[in-house]
Design a protein around this motif. Sequence first.
Motif, PDB file in Angstrom:
ATOM      1  N   GLY A   1       0.830  -1.196   0.000  1.00  0.00           N
ATOM      2  CA  GLY A   1       0.000   0.000   0.000  1.00  0.00           C
ATOM      3  C   GLY A   1       0.858   1.236   0.000  1.00  0.00           C
ATOM      4  O   GLY A   1       2.085   1.149   0.157  1.00  0.00           O
ATOM      5  N   PRO A   2       0.235   2.413  -0.181  1.00  0.00           N
ATOM      6  CA  PRO A   2       0.985   3.665  -0.200  1.00  0.00           C
ATOM      7  C   PRO A   2       1.503   4.037   1.186  1.00  0.00           C
ATOM      8  O   PRO A   2       1.140   3.417   2.191  1.00  0.00           O
ATOM      9  N   ALA A   3       2.358   5.064   1.215  1.00  0.00           N
ATOM     10  CA  ALA A   3       2.963   5.539   2.456  1.00  0.00           C
ATOM     11  C   ALA A   3       1.886   5.906   3.482  1.00  0.00           C
ATOM     12  O   ALA A   3       0.880   6.539   3.144  1.00  0.00           O
ATOM     13  N   ALA A   4       2.103   5.504   4.726  1.00  0.00           N
ATOM     14  CA  ALA A   4       1.245   5.865   5.848  1.00  0.00           C
ATOM     15  C   ALA A   4      -0.200   5.391   5.693  1.00  0.00           C
ATOM     16  O   ALA A   4      -1.123   5.969   6.249  1.00  0.00           O
ATOM     17  N   SER A   5      -0.392   4.308   4.945  1.00  0.00           N
ATOM     18  CA  SER A   5      -1.742   3.757   4.789  1.00  0.00           C
ATOM     19  C   SER A   5      -2.131   2.934   6.014  1.00  0.00           C
ATOM     20  O   SER A   5      -3.293   2.541   6.150  1.00  0.00           O
ATOM     21  N   GLY A   6      -1.165   2.663   6.884  1.00  0.00           N
ATOM     22  CA  GLY A   6      -1.422   1.822   8.044  1.00  0.00           C
ATOM     23  C   GLY A   6      -0.925   0.402   7.830  1.00  0.00           C
ATOM     24  O   GLY A   6      -1.069  -0.455   8.689  1.00  0.00           O
ATOM     25  N   LYS A   7      -0.269   0.159   6.683  1.00  0.00           N
ATOM     26  CA  LYS A   7       0.143  -1.212   6.373  1.00  0.00           C
ATOM     27  C   LYS A   7       1.231  -1.737   7.299  1.00  0.00           C
ATOM     28  O   LYS A   7       1.256  -2.924   7.603  1.00  0.00           O
ATOM     29  N   GLY A   8       2.114  -0.847   7.772  1.00  0.00           N
ATOM     30  CA  GLY A   8       3.207  -1.282   8.644  1.00  0.00           C
ATOM     31  C   GLY A   8       2.693  -1.760   9.996  1.00  0.00           C
ATOM     32  O   GLY A   8       3.006  -2.869  10.444  1.00  0.00           O
ATOM     33  N   THR A   9       1.885  -0.922  10.619  1.00  0.00           N
ATOM     34  CA  THR A   9       1.288  -1.282  11.910  1.00  0.00           C
ATOM     35  C   THR A   9       0.449  -2.546  11.747  1.00  0.00           C
ATOM     36  O   THR A   9       0.517  -3.463  12.575  1.00  0.00           O
ATOM     37  N   LEU A  10      -0.300  -2.593  10.675  1.00  0.00           N
ATOM     38  CA  LEU A  10      -1.162  -3.747  10.425  1.00  0.00           C
ATOM     39  C   LEU A  10      -0.321  -5.019  10.253  1.00  0.00           C
ATOM     40  O   LEU A  10      -0.614  -6.057  10.857  1.00  0.00           O
ATOM     41  N   ALA A  11       0.745  -4.929   9.456  1.00  0.00           N
ATOM     42  CA  ALA A  11       1.591  -6.102   9.208  1.00  0.00           C
ATOM     43  C   ALA A  11       2.226  -6.581  10.522  1.00  0.00           C
ATOM     44  O   ALA A  11       2.267  -7.776  10.805  1.00  0.00           O
ATOM     45  N   ARG A  12       2.702  -5.637  11.326  1.00  0.00           N
ATOM     46  CA  ARG A  12       3.318  -5.999  12.609  1.00  0.00           C
ATOM     47  C   ARG A  12       2.311  -6.724  13.498  1.00  0.00           C
ATOM     48  O   ARG A  12       2.601  -7.761  14.092  1.00  0.00           O
ATOM     49  N   ARG A  13       1.075  -6.184  13.547  1.00  0.00           N
ATOM     50  CA  ARG A  13       0.080  -6.777  14.442  1.00  0.00           C
ATOM     51  C   ARG A  13      -0.446  -8.107  13.929  1.00  0.00           C
ATOM     52  O   ARG A  13      -0.746  -9.007  14.706  1.00  0.00           O
ATOM     53  N   VAL A  14      -0.580  -8.243  12.602  1.00  0.00           N
ATOM     54  CA  VAL A  14      -0.983  -9.531  12.029  1.00  0.00           C
ATOM     55  C   VAL A  14       0.078 -10.580  12.381  1.00  0.00           C
ATOM     56  O   VAL A  14      -0.235 -11.697  12.814  1.00  0.00           O
ATOM     57  N   ALA A  15       1.358 -10.202  12.218  1.00  0.00           N
ATOM     58  CA  ALA A  15       2.453 -11.145  12.510  1.00  0.00           C
ATOM     59  C   ALA A  15       2.438 -11.538  13.988  1.00  0.00           C
ATOM     60  O   ALA A  15       2.545 -12.720  14.323  1.00  0.00           O
ATOM     61  N   GLU A  16       2.267 -10.551  14.865  1.00  0.00           N
ATOM     62  CA  GLU A  16       2.206 -10.836  16.310  1.00  0.00           C
ATOM     63  C   GLU A  16       1.079 -11.802  16.607  1.00  0.00           C
ATOM     64  O   GLU A  16       1.242 -12.776  17.335  1.00  0.00           O
ATOM     65  N   HIS A  17      -0.079 -11.509  16.022  1.00  0.00           N
ATOM     66  CA  HIS A  17      -1.271 -12.317  16.281  1.00  0.00           C
ATOM     67  C   HIS A  17      -1.067 -13.769  15.859  1.00  0.00           C
ATOM     68  O   HIS A  17      -1.539 -14.689  16.521  1.00  0.00           O
ATOM     69  N   LEU A  18      -0.403 -13.969  14.730  1.00  0.00           N
ATOM     70  CA  LEU A  18      -0.254 -15.327  14.191  1.00  0.00           C
ATOM     71  C   LEU A  18       1.038 -16.004  14.643  1.00  0.00           C
ATOM     72  O   LEU A  18       1.259 -17.171  14.337  1.00  0.00           O
ATOM     73  N   GLY A  19       1.907 -15.270  15.349  1.00  0.00           N
ATOM     74  CA  GLY A  19       3.202 -15.832  15.747  1.00  0.00           C
ATOM     75  C   GLY A  19       4.171 -15.950  14.581  1.00  0.00           C
ATOM     76  O   GLY A  19       5.071 -16.791  14.584  1.00  0.00           O
ATOM     77  N   PHE A  20       3.996 -15.083  13.570  1.00  0.00           N
ATOM     78  CA  PHE A  20       4.856 -15.080  12.391  1.00  0.00           C
ATOM     79  C   PHE A  20       5.918 -13.993  12.528  1.00  0.00           C
ATOM     80  O   PHE A  20       5.817 -13.098  13.366  1.00  0.00           O
ATOM     81  N   ASP A  21       6.941 -14.052  11.668  1.00  0.00           N
ATOM     82  CA  ASP A  21       7.950 -12.999  11.615  1.00  0.00           C
ATOM     83  C   ASP A  21       7.517 -11.921  10.635  1.00  0.00           C
ATOM     84  O   ASP A  21       6.899 -12.216   9.612  1.00  0.00           O
TER      85      ASP A  21
END
Length: 206
Positions: A10-30
């Motif tokens: 996604g584009p800059a500051a779309s929230g993708k970074g925070t989202l990716a970090r939290r999805v990874a945390e939730h699933l136990g992924f890197d």
Amino acid sequence: KPATPIAIDGPAASGKGTLARRVAEHLGFDWLDTGLLYRAVALSVLDRGLDPAQAATILNLRMLGDPRLRGDEIAQGASKVAAIPAVRAALLAYQRGFAERPPGGKGAVLDGRDVGTVVCPSAPVKLFVTADVGIRAQRRLSELLSRGLATTYAAVLEDLQQRDARDSQRAVAPLRPAEDALMLDTSALDADQALAKALDLIQQKS
Ligand code: C5P
């Protein structure tokens, strides 16, 4: 557990970074924030006067924790070096290796601009995160101010608009959703709502 890698673009500051970090945390992924690689190349160029392609070849991953990587000046530099094909080529193997053999061995979430289109074209789950540009500017402004970086709404908005244009119009790996990407507009969602929606979409794909 969903199949991986999970690609979030996604584009800059779309929230993708925070989202990716939290999805990874939730699933136990890197999680790999691929934008940091381009930012680190830009920092080496600014700091040491290296040629961008050479900086990408000898990129030192320890640099990825450098707080200077978060600023707007480095973001602009990153979007300039990211248009150079040799820079993108040099960073590809590391990103693919991370996607295929994540350090924790469970799964990988990568966020960026071309994860679904170029880095991991056969990723089983691809999300394309968008948000209204004014909302993105407001979010990025709060983030930068909370990190103690001095800036204004107008400066942040201009940075986002310039980078969106450069990232979408470049010849190599332009910013665009993969054909099989699921769209997620976060304009009206807070971080918890965006996470819930993303987990829903990931579940549907699995
Ligand atoms: O995501 P972030 O804002 O940190 O990315 C900084 C810049 O790096 C982007 O504006 C884009 O030009 C570049 N980038 C890219 N491909 C990626 C990730 C980032 O071209 N996969």
